[in-house]
Design a protein around this motif. Structure first.
Motif, mmCIF file in Angstrom:
data_model
loop_
_atom_site.group_PDB
_atom_site.id
_atom_site.type_symbol
_atom_site.label_atom_id
_atom_site.label_comp_id
_atom_site.label_asym_id
_atom_site.label_seq_id
_atom_site.Cartn_x
_atom_site.Cartn_y
_atom_site.Cartn_z
ATOM 1 N N UNK A 185 21.161 19.958 5.844
ATOM 2 C CA UNK A 185 22.483 19.987 5.228
ATOM 3 C C UNK A 185 22.379 19.540 3.773
ATOM 4 N N UNK A 186 23.289 19.951 2.945
ATOM 5 C CA UNK A 186 23.280 19.479 1.551
ATOM 6 C C UNK A 186 23.430 17.955 1.491
ATOM 7 N N UNK A 187 22.704 17.318 0.594
ATOM 8 C CA UNK A 187 22.843 15.893 0.353
ATOM 9 C C UNK A 187 21.963 14.994 1.200
ATOM 10 N N UNK A 188 21.265 15.562 2.200
ATOM 11 C CA UNK A 188 20.446 14.722 3.083
ATOM 12 C C UNK A 188 19.334 14.038 2.307
ATOM 13 N N UNK A 189 18.569 14.796 1.525
ATOM 14 C CA UNK A 189 17.451 14.225 0.775
ATOM 15 C C UNK A 189 17.959 13.202 -0.243
ATOM 16 N N UNK A 190 19.115 13.487 -0.833
ATOM 17 C CA UNK A 190 19.681 12.534 -1.790
ATOM 18 C C UNK A 190 19.987 11.207 -1.117
ATOM 19 N N UNK A 191 20.497 11.238 0.128
ATOM 20 C CA UNK A 191 20.784 9.995 0.852
ATOM 21 C C UNK A 191 19.505 9.208 1.124
ATOM 22 N N UNK A 192 18.459 9.935 1.524
ATOM 23 C CA UNK A 192 17.185 9.277 1.838
ATOM 24 C C UNK A 192 16.580 8.656 0.587
ATOM 25 N N UNK A 193 16.524 9.429 -0.488
ATOM 26 C CA UNK A 193 15.896 8.917 -1.709
ATOM 27 C C UNK A 193 16.698 7.771 -2.318
ATOM 28 N N UNK B 91 0.829 -1.194 0.000
ATOM 29 C CA UNK B 91 0.000 0.000 0.000
ATOM 30 C C UNK B 91 0.863 1.243 0.000
ATOM 31 N N UNK B 92 0.248 2.418 -0.060
ATOM 32 C CA UNK B 92 1.010 3.666 0.026
ATOM 33 C C UNK B 92 1.323 4.011 1.485
ATOM 34 N N UNK B 93 2.354 4.812 1.680
ATOM 35 C CA UNK B 93 2.826 5.154 3.023
ATOM 36 C C UNK B 93 3.097 6.642 3.147
ATOM 37 N N UNK B 94 2.935 7.140 4.361
ATOM 38 C CA UNK B 94 3.370 8.470 4.772
ATOM 39 C C UNK B 94 4.614 8.285 5.626
ATOM 40 N N UNK B 95 5.642 9.078 5.375
ATOM 41 C CA UNK B 95 6.893 8.986 6.116
ATOM 42 C C UNK B 95 7.339 10.387 6.495
ATOM 43 N N UNK B 96 7.558 10.624 7.813
ATOM 44 C CA UNK B 96 8.078 11.910 8.260
ATOM 45 C C UNK B 96 9.440 11.705 8.908
ATOM 46 N N UNK B 97 10.401 12.503 8.450
ATOM 47 C CA UNK B 97 11.755 12.455 8.984
ATOM 48 C C UNK B 97 12.099 13.791 9.609
ATOM 49 N N UNK C 30 8.449 7.322 -4.793
ATOM 50 C CA UNK C 30 7.863 8.477 -4.115
ATOM 51 C C UNK C 30 6.744 9.096 -4.939
ATOM 52 N N UNK C 31 5.692 9.515 -4.234
ATOM 53 C CA UNK C 31 4.603 10.242 -4.880
ATOM 54 C C UNK C 31 4.740 11.741 -4.644
ATOM 55 N N UNK C 32 5.086 12.137 -3.396
ATOM 56 C CA UNK C 32 5.185 13.562 -3.109
ATOM 57 C C UNK C 32 6.175 13.799 -1.974
ATOM 58 N N UNK C 33 6.620 15.087 -1.841
ATOM 59 C CA UNK C 33 7.509 15.461 -0.753
ATOM 60 C C UNK C 33 7.159 16.856 -0.278
ATOM 61 N N UNK D 160 10.807 16.599 7.116
ATOM 62 C CA UNK D 160 10.620 16.293 5.702
ATOM 63 C C UNK D 160 9.568 15.200 5.611
ATOM 64 N N UNK D 161 8.540 15.429 4.832
ATOM 65 C CA UNK D 161 7.453 14.469 4.699
ATOM 66 C C UNK D 161 7.449 13.896 3.285
ATOM 67 N N UNK D 162 7.396 12.579 3.215
ATOM 68 C CA UNK D 162 7.348 11.864 1.941
ATOM 69 C C UNK D 162 6.113 10.993 1.907
ATOM 70 N N UNK D 163 5.469 10.887 0.775
ATOM 71 C CA UNK D 163 4.436 9.880 0.574
ATOM 72 C C UNK D 163 4.851 9.001 -0.600
ATOM 73 N N UNK D 164 4.477 7.743 -0.528
ATOM 74 C CA UNK D 164 4.925 6.788 -1.537
ATOM 75 C C UNK D 164 3.753 6.297 -2.377
ATOM 76 N N UNK D 165 4.096 5.782 -3.539
ATOM 77 C CA UNK D 165 3.146 4.972 -4.281
ATOM 78 C C UNK D 165 3.044 3.620 -3.584
#
Length: 430
Positions: free
Chosen positions: A359-367, A348-354, A377-380, A393-398
């Protein structure tokens, strides 16, 4: 009119006193609908001196509730003590053994021992009724077992605990934290002094185990459920849910698929336009999906003296009319041993809050971690810059697999830039 149905009531707490009140206040109406009077003749409770709010004159008192099963003047027993073990279980088993019909509001007893107790009732040819065990005054047991008997049920989902629904409603409406709202709920009497059964999802899980057995025609199996509560739901997640057009509810969900039965209780984000998202406060709701009837939703008060007593007396009326339905809707021999699908196999889809350091590169590490686990990912959502500080940082997934999501969460939590455990909430259609 036929001879009265004489009832023994075990437990004179909120529900037991409520049953006495309903039987007395609506005696004429009940007699007309039952075809004969329903008369309380005996009671059992621990403290004879306690004020119950209803007169007890004319009722025989048993200090030992199990004695009701042997009372020659009792035709049917109402077990309103509660608890999966002890006197409640002993009374139900003794009553069935003595050939006396039993009505119970005890969801823990039915969820944990219901298969064995139902088999004993079937073998003895006596009624075991438990409409009041799930969702108080909402007639969901009769709806599943009788009203929708012609349907194959594909999914059932519900708000099954009013305490949790009240807490989540107040948190959303007032922007307050969980601990503060829980304390208010306890002060108002909506939550027990020890609220663990409610807020940890156990109460809802007992009810879902019963509904899943009825919906899918298999023996009740509480151990097969995945159970999470609402302790970790925060005000910030409720606020982000609103931004996403979602609301957080504690749901019990059971569904039938090609691999078997999936049954789970946990916080969910549901679209705020969905009917179940709009069920607030102490109210309960159950959504049932059948192959011919489509989608049916029931809503009402899930606890309290009046609603629960209403359900108990409805079962007594069926007994007075000698209306009999198999405990699980079909004989034990017709139940199927459908396999249970583990939570790790859920998709199913998920909501994720971090909470991460800006700092630079944090989102790149997560993704990158999510990519490696096959999570799309569906949205951020990311708030304004705050270099060197922790920001959400909030992410939702497909749609993705639970096992992949849990693996990704473990790796993300180990990143040095992630400053607290990730918050994950599953997204459901409602």
């Amino acid at each position: 009119m036929s001879a009265p149905l004489k009832v023994g009531i075990a437990g004179l707490g909120t529900v037991g006193a409520g049953v006495l009140r309903v039987l007395r206040d609506n005696a004429d109406l009940i007699a007309a609908r039952a075809g004969r009077p329903i008369v309380p003749v005996a009671v059992a409770a621990r403290d004879r001196t306690r004020e119950r709010g209803v007169p007890l004159t004319g009722l025989r008192w048993h200090d030992d509730p199990v004695a009701l099963a042997a009372d020659p003047d009792v035709d049917a027993v109402a077990e309103l003590i509660g608890g999966a073990e002890g006197p409640a279980r002993a009374l139900v088993e003794a009553s069935i053994g003595a050939g006396r019909p039993v009505v119970t509001a005890n969801k823990a007893l039915i969820a944990i021992h219901g298969a064995a107790i139902a088999a004993a009732a079937e073998a003895r040819g006596v009624t075991l009724a438990f409409e009041a065990a799930v969702a108080g005054g909402i007639p969901v047991i009769k709806t599943l077992r009788e009203g929708l008997a012609a349907n194959r049920i594909g999914r059932i989902a519900g708000i099954l605990n009013g305490t949790c629904n009240y807490i989540l409603t107040v948190m959303r409406e007032q922007g307050r934290g969980f601990d503060e709202v829980l304390a208010d709920a306890q002060a108002l009497g909506y939550a027990e002094a020890d609220p663990s059964f409610d807020i940890d999802g156990v109460d809802a899980a007992h009810k879902l185990a019963i509904l899943a057995a009825l919906a899918f025609g298999r023996p009740v199996d509480f151990s097969a459920l995945h159970v999470e509560g609402i302790r970790q739901v925060s005000a910030i997640d409720i606020a982000f849910a609103r931004e996403l057009g979602l609301r957080i509810k504690l749901l019990g969900i059971a569904s039938r698929g090609p691999r078997g039965i999936e049954a789970r209780v946990h916080p969910c984000m549901v679209p705020e336009a969905s009917p179940i998202a709009r069920v607030d406060g102490v109210f309960n709701a159950v959504v049932i999906e059948g192959d011919f009837v489509g989608r049916v939703m029931l809503e009402g008060r899930g606890a309290g003296a009046g609603p629960t007593a209403s359900a108990v007396v409805a079962d007594l009326i069926d007994i007075a009319r000698d209306r009999r339905t198999p405990v699980w809707g079909a004989a034990a021999s017709a139940l199927e041993a459908a396999p249970s699908v583990p939570m790790a196999a859920h998709t199913g889809p998920y909501y994720l809050r971090l909470m991460v350091l800006d700092r630079p590169g944090v989102i790149a590490d997560v993704t990158a971690i999510l990519r490696d686990q096959g999570v799309s990912l569906e949205s951020m959502l990311q708030r304004g810059r705050s270099p060197g500080e922790a920001v959400p940082v909030v992410l939702t997934t497909h749609e993705t697999g639970e096992a992949a999501m849990q693996s990704a969460l473990s790796r993300i939590a180990a990143l040095p830039t992630v400053v607290e455990p990730p918050a994950m909430i599953r997204i459901e259609p409602g």
